[in-house]
Scaffold this motif. Structure first.
Motif, PDB file in Angstrom:
ATOM      1  N   SER A 299       9.220  75.872  53.007  1.00 57.72           N
ATOM      2  CA  SER A 299       8.712  74.643  52.398  1.00 57.72           C
ATOM      3  C   SER A 299       7.888  73.924  53.453  1.00 57.72           C
ATOM      4  O   SER A 299       7.908  74.293  54.629  1.00 57.72           O
ATOM      5  CB  SER A 299       9.857  73.759  51.899  1.00 57.72           C
ATOM      6  N   THR A 300       7.153  72.927  53.019  1.00 56.98           N
ATOM      7  CA  THR A 300       6.265  72.261  53.968  1.00 56.98           C
ATOM      8  C   THR A 300       5.977  70.825  53.557  1.00 56.98           C
ATOM      9  O   THR A 300       6.359  70.391  52.473  1.00 56.98           O
ATOM     10  CB  THR A 300       4.946  73.047  54.099  1.00 56.98           C
ATOM     11  N   ASP A 301       5.322  70.111  54.482  1.00 59.84           N
ATOM     12  CA  ASP A 301       4.767  68.783  54.191  1.00 59.84           C
ATOM     13  C   ASP A 301       3.256  68.880  54.330  1.00 59.84           C
ATOM     14  O   ASP A 301       2.766  69.458  55.307  1.00 59.84           O
ATOM     15  CB  ASP A 301       5.233  67.747  55.231  1.00 59.84           C
ATOM     16  N   ILE A 302       2.544  68.308  53.375  1.00 59.33           N
ATOM     17  CA  ILE A 302       1.081  68.307  53.408  1.00 59.33           C
ATOM     18  C   ILE A 302       0.605  66.870  53.180  1.00 59.33           C
ATOM     19  O   ILE A 302       1.157  66.171  52.330  1.00 59.33           O
ATOM     20  CB  ILE A 302       0.489  69.155  52.258  1.00 59.33           C
ATOM     21  N   ILE A 303      -0.415  66.493  53.912  1.00 56.85           N
ATOM     22  CA  ILE A 303      -1.077  65.211  53.636  1.00 56.85           C
ATOM     23  C   ILE A 303      -2.474  65.513  53.118  1.00 56.85           C
ATOM     24  O   ILE A 303      -3.225  66.241  53.781  1.00 56.85           O
ATOM     25  CB  ILE A 303      -1.175  64.339  54.908  1.00 56.85           C
ATOM     26  N   MET A 328       8.588  75.535  48.142  1.00 59.33           N
ATOM     27  CA  MET A 328       8.685  74.094  47.900  1.00 59.33           C
ATOM     28  C   MET A 328       7.705  73.401  48.830  1.00 59.33           C
ATOM     29  O   MET A 328       7.393  73.945  49.894  1.00 59.33           O
ATOM     30  CB  MET A 328      10.099  73.621  48.263  1.00 59.33           C
ATOM     31  N   ALA A 329       7.239  72.229  48.424  1.00 59.88           N
ATOM     32  CA  ALA A 329       6.386  71.461  49.324  1.00 59.88           C
ATOM     33  C   ALA A 329       6.472  69.988  48.959  1.00 59.88           C
ATOM     34  O   ALA A 329       6.691  69.641  47.799  1.00 59.88           O
ATOM     35  CB  ALA A 329       4.939  71.932  49.230  1.00 59.88           C
ATOM     36  N   TYR A 330       6.341  69.175  49.959  1.00 62.59           N
ATOM     37  CA  TYR A 330       6.226  67.737  49.753  1.00 62.59           C
ATOM     38  C   TYR A 330       4.775  67.395  50.043  1.00 62.59           C
ATOM     39  O   TYR A 330       4.309  67.572  51.168  1.00 62.59           O
ATOM     40  CB  TYR A 330       7.167  66.976  50.685  1.00 62.59           C
ATOM     41  N   ILE A 331       4.079  66.966  49.000  1.00 58.55           N
ATOM     42  CA  ILE A 331       2.640  66.715  49.137  1.00 58.55           C
ATOM     43  C   ILE A 331       2.411  65.211  49.056  1.00 58.55           C
ATOM     44  O   ILE A 331       2.871  64.563  48.112  1.00 58.55           O
ATOM     45  CB  ILE A 331       1.876  67.455  48.021  1.00 58.55           C
ATOM     46  N   PHE A 332       1.725  64.692  50.071  1.00 56.27           N
ATOM     47  CA  PHE A 332       1.546  63.244  50.147  1.00 56.27           C
ATOM     48  C   PHE A 332       0.071  62.895  50.193  1.00 56.27           C
ATOM     49  O   PHE A 332      -0.710  63.580  50.846  1.00 56.27           O
ATOM     50  CB  PHE A 332       2.203  62.693  51.415  1.00 56.27           C
ATOM     51  N   LYS A 333      -0.251  61.790  49.534  1.00 54.81           N
ATOM     52  CA  LYS A 333      -1.582  61.234  49.706  1.00 54.81           C
ATOM     53  C   LYS A 333      -1.558  60.407  50.980  1.00 54.81           C
ATOM     54  O   LYS A 333      -0.612  59.640  51.193  1.00 54.81           O
ATOM     55  CB  LYS A 333      -1.944  60.353  48.505  1.00 54.81           C
ATOM     56  N   TYR A 334      -2.566  60.583  51.804  1.00 52.57           N
ATOM     57  CA  TYR A 334      -2.610  59.823  53.058  1.00 52.57           C
ATOM     58  C   TYR A 334      -2.476  58.336  52.774  1.00 52.57           C
ATOM     59  O   TYR A 334      -3.154  57.786  51.898  1.00 52.57           O
ATOM     60  CB  TYR A 334      -3.913  60.107  53.821  1.00 52.57           C
ATOM     61  N   SER A 335      -1.583  57.698  53.535  1.00 54.87           N
ATOM     62  CA  SER A 335      -1.338  56.270  53.380  1.00 54.87           C
ATOM     63  C   SER A 335      -1.620  55.589  54.716  1.00 54.87           C
ATOM     64  O   SER A 335      -1.101  56.004  55.754  1.00 54.87           O
ATOM     65  CB  SER A 335       0.132  56.085  52.962  1.00 54.87           C
ATOM     66  N   GLU A 356      -6.922  63.535  43.140  1.00 53.70           N
ATOM     67  CA  GLU A 356      -7.376  64.827  42.627  1.00 53.70           C
ATOM     68  C   GLU A 356      -6.848  65.979  43.494  1.00 53.70           C
ATOM     69  O   GLU A 356      -6.325  66.974  42.984  1.00 53.70           O
ATOM     70  CB  GLU A 356      -8.906  64.815  42.634  1.00 53.70           C
ATOM     71  N   ARG A 357      -6.937  65.806  44.801  1.00 57.14           N
ATOM     72  CA  ARG A 357      -6.444  66.864  45.714  1.00 57.14           C
ATOM     73  C   ARG A 357      -4.935  67.012  45.599  1.00 57.14           C
ATOM     74  O   ARG A 357      -4.398  68.124  45.667  1.00 57.14           O
ATOM     75  CB  ARG A 357      -6.878  66.552  47.155  1.00 57.14           C
ATOM     76  N   ASN A 358      -4.269  65.894  45.431  1.00 57.87           N
ATOM     77  CA  ASN A 358      -2.821  65.912  45.246  1.00 57.87           C
ATOM     78  C   ASN A 358      -2.459  66.741  44.011  1.00 57.87           C
ATOM     79  O   ASN A 358      -1.605  67.623  44.057  1.00 57.87           O
ATOM     80  CB  ASN A 358      -2.358  64.455  45.091  1.00 57.87           C
ATOM     81  N   GLN A 359      -3.171  66.494  42.925  1.00 55.94           N
ATOM     82  CA  GLN A 359      -2.887  67.208  41.674  1.00 55.94           C
ATOM     83  C   GLN A 359      -3.159  68.704  41.803  1.00 55.94           C
ATOM     84  O   GLN A 359      -2.410  69.528  41.277  1.00 55.94           O
ATOM     85  CB  GLN A 359      -3.715  66.634  40.508  1.00 55.94           C
ATOM     86  N   ILE A 360      -4.219  69.034  42.504  1.00 52.41           N
ATOM     87  CA  ILE A 360      -4.552  70.456  42.680  1.00 52.41           C
ATOM     88  C   ILE A 360      -3.425  71.181  43.417  1.00 52.41           C
ATOM     89  O   ILE A 360      -2.973  72.252  43.006  1.00 52.41           O
ATOM     90  CB  ILE A 360      -5.901  70.607  43.432  1.00 52.41           C
ATOM     91  N   LEU A 361      -2.931  70.561  44.491  1.00 55.37           N
ATOM     92  CA  LEU A 361      -1.856  71.206  45.246  1.00 55.37           C
ATOM     93  C   LEU A 361      -0.554  71.223  44.447  1.00 55.37           C
ATOM     94  O   LEU A 361       0.204  72.197  44.519  1.00 55.37           O
ATOM     95  CB  LEU A 361      -1.637  70.517  46.590  1.00 55.37           C
ATOM     96  N   LEU A 362      -0.312  70.164  43.679  1.00 59.87           N
ATOM     97  CA  LEU A 362       0.922  70.146  42.873  1.00 59.87           C
ATOM     98  C   LEU A 362       0.920  71.282  41.856  1.00 59.87           C
ATOM     99  O   LEU A 362       1.944  71.930  41.636  1.00 59.87           O
ATOM    100  CB  LEU A 362       1.086  68.796  42.162  1.00 59.87           C
ATOM    101  N   ARG A 363      -0.248  71.514  41.255  1.00 63.63           N
ATOM    102  CA  ARG A 363      -0.335  72.625  40.284  1.00 63.63           C
ATOM    103  C   ARG A 363      -0.105  73.969  40.962  1.00 63.63           C
ATOM    104  O   ARG A 363       0.608  74.822  40.442  1.00 63.63           O
ATOM    105  CB  ARG A 363      -1.701  72.614  39.576  1.00 63.63           C
ATOM    106  N   LEU A 364      -0.706  74.105  42.121  1.00 60.79           N
ATOM    107  CA  LEU A 364      -0.536  75.351  42.875  1.00 60.79           C
ATOM    108  C   LEU A 364       0.935  75.546  43.246  1.00 60.79           C
ATOM    109  O   LEU A 364       1.486  76.647  43.148  1.00 60.79           O
ATOM    110  CB  LEU A 364      -1.401  75.248  44.143  1.00 60.79           C
TER     111      LEU A 364
END
Ligand code: 5AD
Length: 441
Positions: A299-303, A328-335, A356-364
């Motif tokens: 699993s990973t974390d992505i910003i 598994m991955a935790y995908i975050f929008k940069y804050s 949009e990028r968040n959604q693309i990775l979530l689908r993947l």
């Protein structure tokens, strides 16, 4: 980590005669432990605290405290928004909470008027040694063990070094003793916690036999009778040297699972983030671990949307994300976190692009997780049985690869390792059936 910190505070309070109540409406004292990692976390905590403050009007003796990262980050300035909060306690002062509550209650009883808020966000030497007490369930199966506080990395997006302070490790003997005591209480799996666990003890212990202090710690914990599994979070890719990869070859209690924060698949962005590895090096680590453990789950974390992230950078992240084949991955929008280097960087990415990028990775991720889970259908997995699921209809446990499985079982089997045949899979969970023969007693 926050759950673990809260648990340690709760254990101290309980030892002083306080009682934990299951429902927040029933309590006389409410302590909110808070997170600052993204703005959303702070906004949620502020909203919740604002709501709770109103309760003081109905219930004058009600005590409200704010603990942890947001308390550390904002300190007394929180009172501008939350004037009625009684207690603001930072990340190195969790263990002082019982004393502060005693003081507050004594003041109340002596008729001191409301308004004297206790604020303590100072640094405290040795505070890493204070997160050690547990509130265990009747039949505890898993537990967290804190091994380190703070962080000395300097990732440009991250507020943690500011709110958690410098990296400090607990003594190895104390960690081993705590873990042994947990095992004696029936705990079968421990998860070691720290900001960068792979840096554990590097200033306190020598590398012996080419092994980092972290690997030495894993070796010692691995010897504890009763413990069946050993996990940790979070490591840094930088910490995955040969000794740790090789440890997976000889320490079977390390499950077939690694959380390995990537953050970005673009070397340019990794550099801007001050993450000291490249996409190539990251993949090397993944490959090396899969060579030692072919079943390894990641699993990973992505910003997404770090300042300056172009379509090309994001395409690199997407490509690497697919290659690693994460479970598994935790995908975050940069804050934007004020006080961090990235907050001041040019090229802040618009919210819609981040989304949009968040959604693309979530689908993947969804496709990947489903495919990875589907591949387990028909196999028999070793599952550590944790207890009834939320609805109480089935039991749940996790595979060596950290996937959750639901299945029919018996109370008596809680805490055992049992073979479960996987029958059905969704993106998030597996459903299976206990294979009766060979159940460990
Ligand atoms: N914005 C978005 N995500 C962040 N993280 C840390 N800081 C930020 C930020 N400013 C993420 C990282 C880290 C995880 C715990 O939170 O991915 O690994």
């Amino acid at each position: 980590m926050n759950e673990r910190d809260s648990e340690a505070v709760a254990a101290l309070l309980r030892a002083r005669g306080y009682r934990l109540v299951p429902d927040e409406d029933e309590c006389d004292i409410l302590l909110l432990n808070t997170c600052s990692i993204r703005d959303l976390a702070e906004q949620k905590a502020l909203g919740k605290a604002g709501h709770l403050q109103a309760r003081k009007r109905r219930q004058p003796r009600f005590i409200l405290g704010i603990l942890g990262c947001m308390a550390q980050n904002r300190g007394a300035a929180l009172l501008d928004q939350l004037p009625d909060v009684d207690l603001i306690v930072g990340t190195q002062k969790f263990h002082q909470v019982p004393g502060y509550l005693d003081n507050l209650r004594a003041a109340r009883e002596a008729g001191v008027p409301l308004g004297a808020t206790i604020v303590d966000t100072a640094a405290e030497a040795g505070s890493q040694n204070e997160i050690r007490d547990h509130v265990l369930a009747e039949r505890p199966v898993t537990a967290f063990v804190s091994i380190q506080q703070g962080c000395n990395m300097d990732c440009t997006f991250c507020i943690v070094p500011k709110v958690r302070g410098d990296e400090r490790s607990r003594p190895m003997d104390a960690i081993v003793a705590e873990s042994r005591a947990l095992a004696e209480r029936g705990v079968r799996e421990i998860t070691l916690l720290g900001q960068i666990v792979t840096s554990y003890g590097r200033r306190d212990y020598a590398h012996t036999g080419g092994r980092t202090p972290f690997v030495q710690l894993l070796e010692r914990l691995h010897e504890i009778d009763g413990l069946a599994r050993l996990r940790f979070t979070s490591p840094h890719p930088r910490g995955f040297k040969h000794d740790l990869v090789e440890a997976y070859g000889r320490l079977p209690k390390l499950g077939d699972y690694v959380h390995l924060p990537l953050q970005s698949g673009s070397n340019r962005i990794l550099r801007a983030m001050n993450r000291p590895y490249t996409r190539e090096r990251y993949l090397e680590i993944v490959d090396a671990l899969r060579r030692v453990r072919p079943e390894m789950h990641f699993s990973t974390d992505i910003i997404v949307g770090f300042p300056g992230e172009t379509e090309e950078d994001f395409a690199q992240t997407r490509e690497l994300f697919a290659t690693v084949n994460y479970d598994m991955a935790y995908i975050f929008k940069y804050s934007v976190r004020s006080g961090t280097a990235a907050a001041a960087m040019a090229g802040q990415v618009p919210e819609e692009v981040k989304e949009e990028r968040n959604q693309i990775l979530l689908r993947l991720l969804e496709q990947n997780s489903r495919r990875r889970n589907q591949a387990l259908v028909g196999t028999v997995q070793e599952v550590l049985i944790e207890g009834p699921d939320r609805k109480g209809l089935r039991f749940l446990g996790r595979t060596r690869g950290n996937r959750t499985v639901h299945f029919a079982a018996d109370e008596k089997l809680i805490g055992t390792l049992a073979p479960v045949r996987i029958e059905r899979a969704t993106t998030a969970v597996l459903y299976g059936e206990l294979v009766p023969a060979g159940v460990e007693s």
